[in-house]
Design a protein around this motif. Sequence first.
Motif, PDB file in Angstrom:
ATOM      1  N   THR A  11       0.838  -1.234  -0.075  1.00 22.55           N
ATOM      2  CA  THR A  11      -0.030  -0.041  -0.102  1.00 22.55           C
ATOM      3  C   THR A  11       0.897   1.052   0.071  1.00 22.55           C
ATOM      4  O   THR A  11       1.986   1.237   0.543  1.00 22.55           O
ATOM      5  N   GLY A  12       0.450   2.328  -0.764  1.00 24.77           N
ATOM      6  CA  GLY A  12       1.082   3.556  -0.705  1.00 24.77           C
ATOM      7  C   GLY A  12       2.411   3.340  -1.670  1.00 24.77           C
ATOM      8  O   GLY A  12       3.273   3.861  -1.570  1.00 24.77           O
ATOM      9  N   GLY A  13       2.306   2.469  -2.457  1.00 24.84           N
ATOM     10  CA  GLY A  13       3.514   1.866  -3.471  1.00 24.84           C
ATOM     11  C   GLY A  13       3.491   2.721  -4.663  1.00 24.84           C
ATOM     12  O   GLY A  13       4.469   2.570  -5.369  1.00 24.84           O
ATOM     13  N   ALA A  14       3.054   3.883  -4.697  1.00 19.34           N
ATOM     14  CA  ALA A  14       3.048   4.724  -5.957  1.00 19.34           C
ATOM     15  C   ALA A  14       3.949   6.013  -5.507  1.00 19.34           C
ATOM     16  O   ALA A  14       4.506   6.714  -6.529  1.00 19.34           O
ATOM     17  N   SER A  15       4.587   5.854  -4.373  1.00 20.04           N
ATOM     18  CA  SER A  15       5.453   7.025  -4.084  1.00 20.04           C
ATOM     19  C   SER A  15       6.229   6.753  -2.674  1.00 20.04           C
ATOM     20  O   SER A  15       5.929   5.884  -2.018  1.00 20.04           O
ATOM     21  N   GLY A  16       7.206   7.493  -2.546  1.00 17.87           N
ATOM     22  CA  GLY A  16       8.045   7.198  -1.101  1.00 17.87           C
ATOM     23  C   GLY A  16       8.489   5.884  -0.802  1.00 17.87           C
ATOM     24  O   GLY A  16       9.074   5.155  -1.587  1.00 17.87           O
ATOM     25  N   LEU A  17       8.346   5.554   0.556  1.00 18.09           N
ATOM     26  CA  LEU A  17       8.978   4.329   0.932  1.00 18.09           C
ATOM     27  C   LEU A  17       8.077   3.143   0.198  1.00 18.09           C
ATOM     28  O   LEU A  17       8.974   2.146   0.203  1.00 18.09           O
ATOM     29  N   GLY A  18       6.767   3.277  -0.141  1.00 16.76           N
ATOM     30  CA  GLY A  18       6.071   2.023  -0.577  1.00 16.76           C
ATOM     31  C   GLY A  18       6.602   1.892  -2.169  1.00 16.76           C
ATOM     32  O   GLY A  18       7.024   0.941  -2.611  1.00 16.76           O
ATOM     33  N   LEU A  35      -0.919  -0.947  -4.233  1.00 20.36           N
ATOM     34  CA  LEU A  35      -2.220  -0.432  -3.998  1.00 20.36           C
ATOM     35  C   LEU A  35      -2.096   0.830  -3.500  1.00 20.36           C
ATOM     36  O   LEU A  35      -1.178   1.524  -2.626  1.00 20.36           O
ATOM     37  N   ASP A  36      -3.017   1.802  -4.214  1.00 21.31           N
ATOM     38  CA  ASP A  36      -2.590   3.263  -3.877  1.00 21.31           C
ATOM     39  C   ASP A  36      -4.049   3.958  -4.577  1.00 21.31           C
ATOM     40  O   ASP A  36      -4.518   3.354  -5.456  1.00 21.31           O
ATOM     41  N   ASP A  38      -3.603   7.059  -6.101  1.00 20.19           N
ATOM     42  CA  ASP A  38      -2.862   7.771  -7.296  1.00 20.19           C
ATOM     43  C   ASP A  38      -2.898   6.654  -8.389  1.00 20.19           C
ATOM     44  O   ASP A  38      -1.819   6.070  -8.428  1.00 20.19           O
ATOM     45  N   ALA A  39      -3.952   6.712  -9.039  1.00 16.88           N
ATOM     46  CA  ALA A  39      -3.934   5.834 -10.286  1.00 16.88           C
ATOM     47  C   ALA A  39      -3.221   6.051 -11.401  1.00 16.88           C
ATOM     48  O   ALA A  39      -2.455   5.292 -11.764  1.00 16.88           O
ATOM     49  N   GLU A  40      -2.723   7.257 -11.548  1.00 15.59           N
ATOM     50  CA  GLU A  40      -1.746   7.492 -12.573  1.00 15.59           C
ATOM     51  C   GLU A  40      -0.362   7.037 -12.294  1.00 15.59           C
ATOM     52  O   GLU A  40       0.251   6.513 -13.144  1.00 15.59           O
ATOM     53  N   ARG A  41       0.100   7.480 -11.159  1.00 12.42           N
ATOM     54  CA  ARG A  41       1.274   7.264 -10.685  1.00 12.42           C
ATOM     55  C   ARG A  41       1.373   5.926 -10.432  1.00 12.42           C
ATOM     56  O   ARG A  41       2.556   5.074 -10.843  1.00 12.42           O
ATOM     57  N   GLY A  42       0.487   5.065  -9.659  1.00  5.83           N
ATOM     58  CA  GLY A  42       0.719   3.832  -9.383  1.00  5.83           C
ATOM     59  C   GLY A  42       0.652   3.064 -10.633  1.00  5.83           C
ATOM     60  O   GLY A  42       1.570   2.025 -10.502  1.00  5.83           O
ATOM     61  N   SER A  43      -0.129   3.381 -11.471  1.00  6.52           N
ATOM     62  CA  SER A  43       0.073   2.551 -12.831  1.00  6.52           C
ATOM     63  C   SER A  43       1.315   2.531 -13.108  1.00  6.52           C
ATOM     64  O   SER A  43       1.543   1.688 -14.040  1.00  6.52           O
ATOM     65  N   SER A  44       1.879   3.901 -13.418  1.00  3.36           N
ATOM     66  CA  SER A  44       3.078   4.178 -14.037  1.00  3.36           C
ATOM     67  C   SER A  44       4.073   3.234 -13.344  1.00  3.36           C
ATOM     68  O   SER A  44       4.950   2.445 -13.979  1.00  3.36           O
ATOM     69  N   ALA A  81       2.554  -8.827   2.706  1.00  5.71           N
ATOM     70  CA  ALA A  81       1.872  -7.390   2.556  1.00  5.71           C
ATOM     71  C   ALA A  81       2.677  -6.388   3.234  1.00  5.71           C
ATOM     72  O   ALA A  81       3.047  -6.654   4.321  1.00  5.71           O
ATOM     73  N   VAL A  82       3.039  -5.126   2.489  1.00  2.00           N
ATOM     74  CA  VAL A  82       3.670  -4.333   3.307  1.00  2.00           C
ATOM     75  C   VAL A  82       2.723  -2.878   3.188  1.00  2.00           C
ATOM     76  O   VAL A  82       2.484  -2.398   2.222  1.00  2.00           O
ATOM     77  N   ASN A  83       2.205  -2.279   4.479  1.00  2.00           N
ATOM     78  CA  ASN A  83       1.493  -1.329   4.617  1.00  2.00           C
ATOM     79  C   ASN A  83       2.441   0.114   4.795  1.00  2.00           C
ATOM     80  O   ASN A  83       2.928   0.283   5.876  1.00  2.00           O
ATOM     81  N   CYS A  84       2.399   0.669   3.568  1.00  3.08           N
ATOM     82  CA  CYS A  84       3.361   1.925   3.604  1.00  3.08           C
ATOM     83  C   CYS A  84       2.284   3.368   3.573  1.00  3.08           C
ATOM     84  O   CYS A  84       2.721   4.413   3.480  1.00  3.08           O
ATOM     85  N   ALA A  85       0.904   3.001   3.195  1.00  3.25           N
ATOM     86  CA  ALA A  85      -0.040   4.219   3.006  1.00  3.25           C
ATOM     87  C   ALA A  85      -0.093   4.825   4.391  1.00  3.25           C
ATOM     88  O   ALA A  85      -0.271   4.382   5.368  1.00  3.25           O
ATOM     89  N   GLY A  86       0.108   6.177   4.322  1.00  4.61           N
ATOM     90  CA  GLY A  86      -0.014   7.037   5.396  1.00  4.61           C
ATOM     91  C   GLY A  86      -0.107   8.514   5.231  1.00  4.61           C
ATOM     92  O   GLY A  86       0.247   8.761   4.067  1.00  4.61           O
ATOM     93  N   ILE A  87      -0.557   9.301   6.106  1.00  3.52           N
ATOM     94  CA  ILE A  87      -0.672  10.742   6.060  1.00  3.52           C
ATOM     95  C   ILE A  87      -0.118  11.391   7.263  1.00  3.52           C
ATOM     96  O   ILE A  87      -0.134  10.696   8.321  1.00  3.52           O
ATOM     97  N   ALA A  88       0.101  12.788   7.236  1.00  5.64           N
ATOM     98  CA  ALA A  88       0.677  13.351   8.435  1.00  5.64           C
ATOM     99  C   ALA A  88       0.258  14.871   8.453  1.00  5.64           C
ATOM    100  O   ALA A  88       0.203  15.404   7.268  1.00  5.64           O
ATOM    101  N   TYR A  89      -0.457  15.372   9.544  1.00  7.78           N
ATOM    102  CA  TYR A  89      -0.582  16.701   9.767  1.00  7.78           C
ATOM    103  C   TYR A  89       0.261  17.247  10.889  1.00  7.78           C
ATOM    104  O   TYR A  89       0.668  16.589  11.790  1.00  7.78           O
ATOM    105  N   GLY A  90       0.568  18.535  10.675  1.00  7.48           N
ATOM    106  CA  GLY A  90       1.396  19.167  11.629  1.00  7.48           C
ATOM    107  C   GLY A  90       0.471  20.382  12.557  1.00  7.48           C
ATOM    108  O   GLY A  90       0.318  21.443  11.927  1.00  7.48           O
ATOM    109  N   ILE A  91      -0.249  19.857  13.577  1.00  6.81           N
ATOM    110  CA  ILE A  91      -1.154  20.745  14.071  1.00  6.81           C
ATOM    111  C   ILE A  91      -1.223  20.468  15.620  1.00  6.81           C
ATOM    112  O   ILE A  91      -1.111  19.431  16.036  1.00  6.81           O
ATOM    113  N   LYS A  92      -0.918  21.541  16.424  1.00 12.78           N
ATOM    114  CA  LYS A  92      -1.040  21.545  17.610  1.00 12.78           C
ATOM    115  C   LYS A  92      -2.292  21.023  18.258  1.00 12.78           C
ATOM    116  O   LYS A  92      -3.179  21.429  17.739  1.00 12.78           O
ATOM    117  N   THR A  93      -2.432  20.608  19.646  1.00 14.15           N
ATOM    118  CA  THR A  93      -3.630  20.419  20.195  1.00 14.15           C
ATOM    119  C   THR A  93      -4.530  21.450  20.395  1.00 14.15           C
ATOM    120  O   THR A  93      -5.801  21.488  20.077  1.00 14.15           O
TER     121      THR A  93
END
Length: 251
Positions: A11-18, A35-36, A38-44, A81-93
């Motif tokens: 997962t997240g295999g279209a970019s970065g660690l994946g 699995l991603d 981003d269909a365009e980048r993932g297919s590529s 199975a390698v799970n690399c899909a993820g997001i990150a926000y930088g927001i204080k409580t």
Amino acid sequence: MELSDTAVIITGGASGLGEATARYFSEHGAKVTILDRDAERGSSVASEIGGYFAETDVTDETSVASAVSLAAESMGKITAAVNCAGIAYGIKTVGKDGPHPLDAFQRTIDINLAGTFNVSRLAAAEMVKNSPDPDGARGVIINTASIAAFDGQKGQAAYAASKGGVVGMTLPMARDLASSGIRVMTIAPGIFMTPMLAGLPEDIQAQLAADVPNPARLGDPREYGRLAAFIVEMSYLNGEVIRIDGALRMR
């Protein structure tokens, strides 16, 4: 398990660690399905490595079930199975704009934690169908946490909570799946040169790298891929979290 006989979904295999993991596994003889969202980048990427692609929302049960089914049919089986899909926000409580938006916190948990579990459980259900090897092994699941799970910084409440959850479910999931011959491991990366960091100014990149004790640089995504490959082949590794961070401890 030999990498050359591995059929993996990433997962997240279209970019970065994946993406780096997909390329590394493919170069060493594994069958790969990306699995991603981003269909365009993932297919590529899939086309470049001779693999397969399934547009996937990891938070959606139907989407993941369809992707797992496609991968199993395309590759003949799923053994990793390698799970690399993820997001990150930088927001204080509580910040200058008020309290942390609840929807941003929930989205982080949904993708990073619930999404990881969603893919893991459905991939495991497919792995159970495999014939065991002489060691009784049917498959391996590798999830991605972060050093933020242990050393979360300000603005990382949501991200650290999600990655702490990934760490927390590693051992119980490994115990759940032990009788089926499926191992579960987690990798906790430090600061890696992913597309997000690559877009930062060079002086900021240098400052981040300077905090890493040894080697004093940002991690190469291929190093994550190599570690994931080692885990696949090292059958006695199970139920553990491995940090890959150059001894970095966040302050």
